[in-house]
Scaffold this motif. Structure first.
Motif, PDB file in Angstrom:
ATOM      1  N   GLU A  13       0.841  -1.205   0.000  1.00 39.84           N
ATOM      2  CA  GLU A  13       0.000   0.000   0.000  1.00 39.84           C
ATOM      3  C   GLU A  13       0.879   1.259   0.000  1.00 39.84           C
ATOM      4  O   GLU A  13       0.594   2.227  -0.701  1.00 39.84           O
ATOM      5  N   GLY A  14       1.969   1.213   0.767  1.00 39.08           N
ATOM      6  CA  GLY A  14       2.912   2.333   0.794  1.00 39.08           C
ATOM      7  C   GLY A  14       3.552   2.571  -0.570  1.00 39.08           C
ATOM      8  O   GLY A  14       3.651   3.715  -1.033  1.00 39.08           O
ATOM      9  N   PHE A  15       3.978   1.480  -1.229  1.00 42.15           N
ATOM     10  CA  PHE A  15       4.568   1.616  -2.566  1.00 42.15           C
ATOM     11  C   PHE A  15       3.526   2.151  -3.546  1.00 42.15           C
ATOM     12  O   PHE A  15       3.833   2.971  -4.416  1.00 42.15           O
ATOM     13  N   ASN A  16       2.286   1.697  -3.397  1.00 33.53           N
ATOM     14  CA  ASN A  16       1.238   2.172  -4.293  1.00 33.53           C
ATOM     15  C   ASN A  16       0.977   3.669  -4.105  1.00 33.53           C
ATOM     16  O   ASN A  16       0.806   4.407  -5.078  1.00 33.53           O
ATOM     17  N   ASP A  17       0.960   4.123  -2.844  1.00 31.28           N
ATOM     18  CA  ASP A  17       0.764   5.558  -2.589  1.00 31.28           C
ATOM     19  C   ASP A  17       1.866   6.379  -3.272  1.00 31.28           C
ATOM     20  O   ASP A  17       1.595   7.404  -3.895  1.00 31.28           O
ATOM     21  N   GLN A  18       3.098   5.895  -3.159  1.00 27.98           N
ATOM     22  CA  GLN A  18       4.221   6.589  -3.813  1.00 27.98           C
ATOM     23  C   GLN A  18       4.069   6.539  -5.333  1.00 27.98           C
ATOM     24  O   GLN A  18       4.407   7.501  -6.031  1.00 27.98           O
ATOM     25  N   ALA A  19       3.582   5.407  -5.840  1.00 27.18           N
ATOM     26  CA  ALA A  19       3.392   5.249  -7.289  1.00 27.18           C
ATOM     27  C   ALA A  19       2.387   6.272  -7.806  1.00 27.18           C
ATOM     28  O   ALA A  19       2.587   6.887  -8.862  1.00 27.18           O
ATOM     29  N   VAL A  20       1.296   6.459  -7.061  1.00 28.35           N
ATOM     30  CA  VAL A  20       0.263   7.419  -7.466  1.00 28.35           C
ATOM     31  C   VAL A  20       0.850   8.839  -7.494  1.00 28.35           C
ATOM     32  O   VAL A  20       0.613   9.599  -8.439  1.00 28.35           O
ATOM     33  N   LYS A  21       1.652   9.171  -6.488  1.00 27.93           N
ATOM     34  CA  LYS A  21       2.308  10.489  -6.473  1.00 27.93           C
ATOM     35  C   LYS A  21       3.241  10.645  -7.676  1.00 27.93           C
ATOM     36  O   LYS A  21       3.269  11.704  -8.317  1.00 27.93           O
ATOM     37  N   ALA A  22       3.999   9.590  -7.970  1.00 27.28           N
ATOM     38  CA  ALA A  22       4.928   9.638  -9.109  1.00 27.28           C
ATOM     39  C   ALA A  22       4.153   9.832 -10.411  1.00 27.28           C
ATOM     40  O   ALA A  22       4.571  10.596 -11.290  1.00 27.28           O
ATOM     41  N   PHE A  23       3.013   9.164 -10.534  1.00 24.19           N
ATOM     42  CA  PHE A  23       2.203   9.305 -11.752  1.00 24.19           C
ATOM     43  C   PHE A  23       1.729  10.748 -11.899  1.00 24.19           C
ATOM     44  O   PHE A  23       1.813  11.334 -12.977  1.00 24.19           O
ATOM     45  N   LYS A  24       1.238  11.311 -10.796  1.00 18.49           N
ATOM     46  CA  LYS A  24       0.753  12.696 -10.839  1.00 18.49           C
ATOM     47  C   LYS A  24       1.871  13.659 -11.204  1.00 18.49           C
ATOM     48  O   LYS A  24       1.638  14.688 -11.824  1.00 18.49           O
ATOM     49  N   ALA A  25       3.113  13.298 -10.828  1.00 17.10           N
ATOM     50  CA  ALA A  25       4.277  14.129 -11.164  1.00 17.10           C
ATOM     51  C   ALA A  25       4.824  13.801 -12.562  1.00 17.10           C
ATOM     52  O   ALA A  25       5.875  14.302 -12.946  1.00 17.10           O
ATOM     53  N   LYS A  26       4.104  12.953 -13.298  1.00 13.48           N
ATOM     54  CA  LYS A  26       4.509  12.514 -14.643  1.00 13.48           C
ATOM     55  C   LYS A  26       5.871  11.806 -14.643  1.00 13.48           C
ATOM     56  O   LYS A  26       6.607  11.856 -15.629  1.00 13.48           O
ATOM     57  N   ASP A  27       6.175  11.152 -13.545  1.00 10.98           N
ATOM     58  CA  ASP A  27       7.421  10.394 -13.419  1.00 10.98           C
ATOM     59  C   ASP A  27       7.069   8.928 -13.713  1.00 10.98           C
ATOM     60  O   ASP A  27       6.943   8.107 -12.806  1.00 10.98           O
ATOM     61  N   TRP A  28       6.875   8.639 -15.003  1.00 12.42           N
ATOM     62  CA  TRP A  28       6.288   7.351 -15.413  1.00 12.42           C
ATOM     63  C   TRP A  28       7.124   6.160 -14.989  1.00 12.42           C
ATOM     64  O   TRP A  28       6.581   5.164 -14.515  1.00 12.42           O
ATOM     65  N   GLN A  29       8.447   6.237 -15.178  1.00 13.69           N
ATOM     66  CA  GLN A  29       9.295   5.078 -14.845  1.00 13.69           C
ATOM     67  C   GLN A  29       9.260   4.791 -13.343  1.00 13.69           C
ATOM     68  O   GLN A  29       9.173   3.646 -12.923  1.00 13.69           O
ATOM     69  N   ARG A  30       9.298   5.851 -12.541  1.00 16.49           N
ATOM     70  CA  ARG A  30       9.243   5.657 -11.084  1.00 16.49           C
ATOM     71  C   ARG A  30       7.896   5.052 -10.695  1.00 16.49           C
ATOM     72  O   ARG A  30       7.829   4.139  -9.877  1.00 16.49           O
ATOM     73  N   CYS A  31       6.822   5.547 -11.283  1.00 14.13           N
ATOM     74  CA  CYS A  31       5.491   4.992 -11.020  1.00 14.13           C
ATOM     75  C   CYS A  31       5.466   3.505 -11.380  1.00 14.13           C
ATOM     76  O   CYS A  31       4.968   2.674 -10.620  1.00 14.13           O
ATOM     77  N   TYR A  32       6.026   3.184 -12.544  1.00 13.43           N
ATOM     78  CA  TYR A  32       6.074   1.792 -13.008  1.00 13.43           C
ATOM     79  C   TYR A  32       6.814   0.911 -12.002  1.00 13.43           C
ATOM     80  O   TYR A  32       6.331  -0.161 -11.614  1.00 13.43           O
ATOM     81  N   ASP A  33       7.979   1.362 -11.564  1.00 18.47           N
ATOM     82  CA  ASP A  33       8.803   0.558 -10.649  1.00 18.47           C
ATOM     83  C   ASP A  33       8.151   0.408  -9.272  1.00 18.47           C
ATOM     84  O   ASP A  33       8.176  -0.677  -8.679  1.00 18.47           O
ATOM     85  N   LEU A  34       7.562   1.492  -8.770  1.00 20.65           N
ATOM     86  CA  LEU A  34       6.893   1.420  -7.466  1.00 20.65           C
ATOM     87  C   LEU A  34       5.666   0.509  -7.547  1.00 20.65           C
ATOM     88  O   LEU A  34       5.411  -0.289  -6.640  1.00 20.65           O
ATOM     89  N   SER A  35       4.929   0.603  -8.641  1.00 21.93           N
ATOM     90  CA  SER A  35       3.770  -0.279  -8.826  1.00 21.93           C
ATOM     91  C   SER A  35       4.200  -1.735  -8.921  1.00 21.93           C
ATOM     92  O   SER A  35       3.523  -2.622  -8.401  1.00 21.93           O
TER      93      SER A  35
END
Length: 161
Positions: A36-58
């Motif tokens: 859940e923590g990684f997912n929360d970070q992934a959502v933040k990364a997506f909103k920041a348009k940091d696609w690769q980070r979102c992908y890795d956190l997800s």
């Protein structure tokens, strides 16, 4: 808008993959909370348009809780933004898995359809048409779904009908 970066500045830092939790598996105590923590970070990364980070956190969230459709959806959304062939295939795979787990998850059909259309093979374009139809069954008044279906049908007719 604004001139491109000129000389002198420090080089852009290389992408550093976010730290996962290799000490945990999906069966570990605390795995779901960590996911859940990684997912929360992934959502933040997506909103920041940091696609690769979102992908890795997800990916780490999925590893720790593989049956959670929202995590699959987030990784698929990031993969669709990255757009390499490998990522499109991953987006399609994640999205199909998500809608197989939850038949009412309209966005999963949409992401699968987008990835399948973008892959542009006979079999994948045919799947895209079916997935858009399914998304529309779930949300009949959605204008963007109607446009997506039309686009997929036109591609099918132009290239394979």
């Amino acid at each position: 808008g604004g001139g491109g970066g000129g000389g002198g500045g420090a080089p852009k830092a290389a992408y550093a993959k976010p730290k996962g939790r290799p000490d945990l598996t999906a069966h570990s105590e605390g795995a779901r909370e960590a996911a859940e923590g990684f997912n929360d970070q992934a959502v933040k990364a997506f909103k920041a348009k940091d696609w690769q980070r979102c992908y890795d956190l997800s990916s780490e969230a999925i590893r720790l809780n593989p049956r959670k459709t929202a995590y699959l959806g987030n990784r698929a959304a990031a993969a669709l933004k990255i757009k390499s062939r490998k990522m499109l295939k991953q987006a399609a795979e994640d999205s199909v898995l998500a809608y197989e787990m939850d038949h009412l998850y309209a966005k999963a059909y949409v992401r699968a359809a987008q990835a399948h259309l973008e892959l542009g093979e006979r079999a994948t374009v045919k799947m895209a048409v079916q997935e858009w139809e399914k998304a529309l069954e779930l949300d009949p008044d959605n204008k963007s779904y109607k446009e997506g279906l039309k686009d997929a049908q036109l591609t099918w007719e132009a290239d394979w009908a």
